[in-house]
Design an enzyme around this catalytic site. Sequence first.
Site, PDB file in Angstrom:
ATOM      1  N   ASP A  25       0.812  -1.230   0.000  1.00 41.92           N
ATOM      2  CA  ASP A  25       0.000   0.000   0.000  1.00 41.92           C
ATOM      3  C   ASP A  25       0.839   1.272   0.000  1.00 41.92           C
ATOM      4  O   ASP A  25       0.416   2.304   0.518  1.00 41.92           O
ATOM      5  CB  ASP A  25      -0.953   0.038   1.219  1.00 41.92           C
ATOM      6  CG  ASP A  25      -1.777  -1.216   1.329  1.00 41.92           C
ATOM      7  OD1 ASP A  25      -2.229  -1.703   0.287  1.00 41.92           O
ATOM      8  OD2 ASP A  25      -1.964  -1.709   2.446  1.00 41.92           O
TER       9      ASP A  25
ATOM     10  N   HIS B 166      -4.426  -2.233  -6.026  1.00 43.14           N
ATOM     11  CA  HIS B 166      -3.704  -1.008  -6.339  1.00 43.14           C
ATOM     12  C   HIS B 166      -4.749   0.033  -6.699  1.00 43.14           C
ATOM     13  O   HIS B 166      -5.570  -0.218  -7.570  1.00 43.14           O
ATOM     14  CB  HIS B 166      -2.813  -1.186  -7.556  1.00 43.14           C
ATOM     15  CG  HIS B 166      -1.732  -2.187  -7.366  1.00 43.14           C
ATOM     16  ND1 HIS B 166      -0.712  -2.001  -6.472  1.00 43.14           N
ATOM     17  CD2 HIS B 166      -1.508  -3.370  -7.958  1.00 43.14           C
ATOM     18  CE1 HIS B 166       0.098  -3.045  -6.539  1.00 43.14           C
ATOM     19  NE2 HIS B 166      -0.371  -3.890  -7.415  1.00 43.14           N
TER      20      HIS B 166
HETATM   21  P1  GDP Z   1      -0.333   0.059  -3.792  1.00 40.82           P
HETATM   22  O1  GDP Z   1      -0.884  -1.270  -3.488  1.00 40.82           O
HETATM   23  O2  GDP Z   1       1.098   0.191  -3.411  1.00 40.82           O
HETATM   24  O3  GDP Z   1      -0.585   0.486  -5.185  1.00 40.82           O
HETATM   25  O4  GDP Z   1      -1.086   1.104  -2.870  1.00 40.82           O
HETATM   26  P2  GDP Z   1      -2.664   1.295  -2.620  1.00 40.82           P
HETATM   27  O5  GDP Z   1      -3.338   1.621  -3.866  1.00 40.82           O
HETATM   28  O6  GDP Z   1      -3.197   0.177  -1.834  1.00 40.82           O
HETATM   29  O7  GDP Z   1      -2.641   2.512  -1.604  1.00 40.82           O
HETATM   30  C1  GDP Z   1      -2.214   3.735  -1.919  1.00 40.82           C
HETATM   31  C2  GDP Z   1      -3.345   4.721  -1.652  1.00 40.82           C
HETATM   32  O8  GDP Z   1      -2.782   6.007  -1.556  1.00 40.82           O
HETATM   33  C3  GDP Z   1      -4.348   4.805  -2.792  1.00 40.82           C
HETATM   34  O9  GDP Z   1      -5.601   5.162  -2.276  1.00 40.82           O
HETATM   35  C4  GDP Z   1      -3.785   5.927  -3.652  1.00 40.82           C
HETATM   36  O10 GDP Z   1      -4.759   6.580  -4.445  1.00 40.82           O
HETATM   37  C5  GDP Z   1      -3.249   6.843  -2.616  1.00 40.82           C
HETATM   38  N1  GDP Z   1      -2.085   7.625  -2.992  1.00 40.82           N
HETATM   39  C6  GDP Z   1      -0.990   7.272  -3.718  1.00 40.82           C
HETATM   40  N2  GDP Z   1      -0.091   8.272  -3.731  1.00 40.82           N
HETATM   41  C7  GDP Z   1      -0.616   9.261  -2.982  1.00 40.82           C
HETATM   42  C8  GDP Z   1      -0.154  10.558  -2.578  1.00 40.82           C
HETATM   43  O11 GDP Z   1       0.954  10.986  -2.895  1.00 40.82           O
HETATM   44  N3  GDP Z   1      -0.993  11.283  -1.782  1.00 40.82           N
HETATM   45  C9  GDP Z   1      -2.205  10.841  -1.370  1.00 40.82           C
HETATM   46  N4  GDP Z   1      -2.944  11.624  -0.592  1.00 40.82           N
HETATM   47  N5  GDP Z   1      -2.669   9.616  -1.713  1.00 40.82           N
HETATM   48  C10 GDP Z   1      -1.874   8.865  -2.498  1.00 40.82           C
END
Ligand code: GDP
Length: 424
Positions: free
Chosen positions: A12, A40
């Site tokens: 995440d 994701h």
């Molecule tokens: P992944 O599994 O590594 O792709 O991560 P996830 O999708 O589970 O979690 C990342 C969350 O953080 C998602 O809701 C994204 O939209 C959000 N996100 C990613 N980068 C940023 C950021 O720089 N700022 C904010 N506020 N949210 C972010």
Amino acid sequence: MVTAIVGANWGDEGKGKITDMLSEESDIVVRFQGGSNAGHTIVNDYGKFVLHILPSGVFSDHTTSIIGNGVALNVPDLFREMNEIVERGVPQPKILVSDRAQIVMPYHILFDQYEEERLAGKSFGSTKSGIAPFYSDKYAKIGVQVAELFDEEALREKLENICVQKNVLLEHLYHKPTIDVDEIMNTLKEYRKMVEPYVCDVSHYLDQARKEGKRILLEGQLGSLKDPDHGIYPMVTSSSTLAAYGAVGAGIPPYEIKRIVTVVKAYSSAVGAGEFVSEIFGDEADELRRRGGDGGEFGATTGRPRRMGWFDAVASRYGCRIQGATEAVLTVLDVLGYLDEIPICVGYEIDGKVTKEFPTTAGLKKAKPVYEVLPGWKEEIRGITEYEKLPENCRRYIEFIEKELGVPVKMVSNGPGRSEIIHR
Ligand code: GDP
């Protein structure tokens, strides 16, 4: 040129957003491990999407998206997800599925559920998508490869054998209905129809692509600390989350992975049980959870509230090292703008001694976080596009983390959107 995008933490970290962004300049995006057990989240011009099994490159119409041999392929999930994004206006993605990828069987999902039930309070907090039973069978050599779907006779014979073994457990350990070869064969015939147009000798395809100078992106799921060898065993996932495994799970030479973009989260979060030294609780955690990510820190697959904590430099440095990070991306930094002061875990105290090295699970169980407190910046940083325009205390926080990681932080993400990124 092969680039891997992987996570340094518990997952995440925001890998989906970074993959979506980098896929703009890639020809091929490959998922090389894991299954549809984690999500994701991606926000782009088409809207907000949660992908579980599709590579995050599916939104760029010039990229080919590949399910590599290392993936736990849930066939119905793959096609459900593909149909969903197309219904929402995304152009039909170009998909290839490795003929050596193995298939998540309906009984893997059942066994995952039954085992969690059996363990009750001592469960692993599995997402119950069959991943642990799938990989157990793969390495016990009773898994089913995509290519095997095309030889019905041999497949039936294999399944007859598998059912004998599975039914002993179903009957005597779990006290559940047994499984039947005919039923499984019917399901697998359906799966065959679905995957047939996409089946490919992926390692050969990638070899050709490399020779033609195509840009290949390997997309990891979860993060270093969930790796079965180097993570917080046994509270890990069942396939390797490391860039090195990208070579195996996609079928490319290890030395071709030149760039290892390791995504590091500006604070910590984790889903499920397991060691988490810098975890915080109570109101402090609730506030960070509410403000975190894009609309709160809740699991993309399960909706479970994520456990929250401060940035852990010990775990993140280790997470970068074990990935072989050539650069880091610091994500969700914008979330921290409300804090007066921000603690960073810079060491673990174990039996009265402070260490900066990430220990094995037994050590983690005893570790207490040692914090250094940095001043907050108390400002909204979303919308800023140049590093120099960030508040001074925000830059100080980034540079402190960079020094602790020992890896250059080349990008800072200050919002969930594709364009919300600051290059350094
Ligand atoms: P992944 O599994 O590594 O792709 O991560 P996830 O999708 O589970 O979690 C990342 C969350 O953080 C998602 O809701 C994204 O939209 C959000 N996100 C990613 N980068 C940023 C950021 O720089 N700022 C904010 N506020 N949210 C972010």
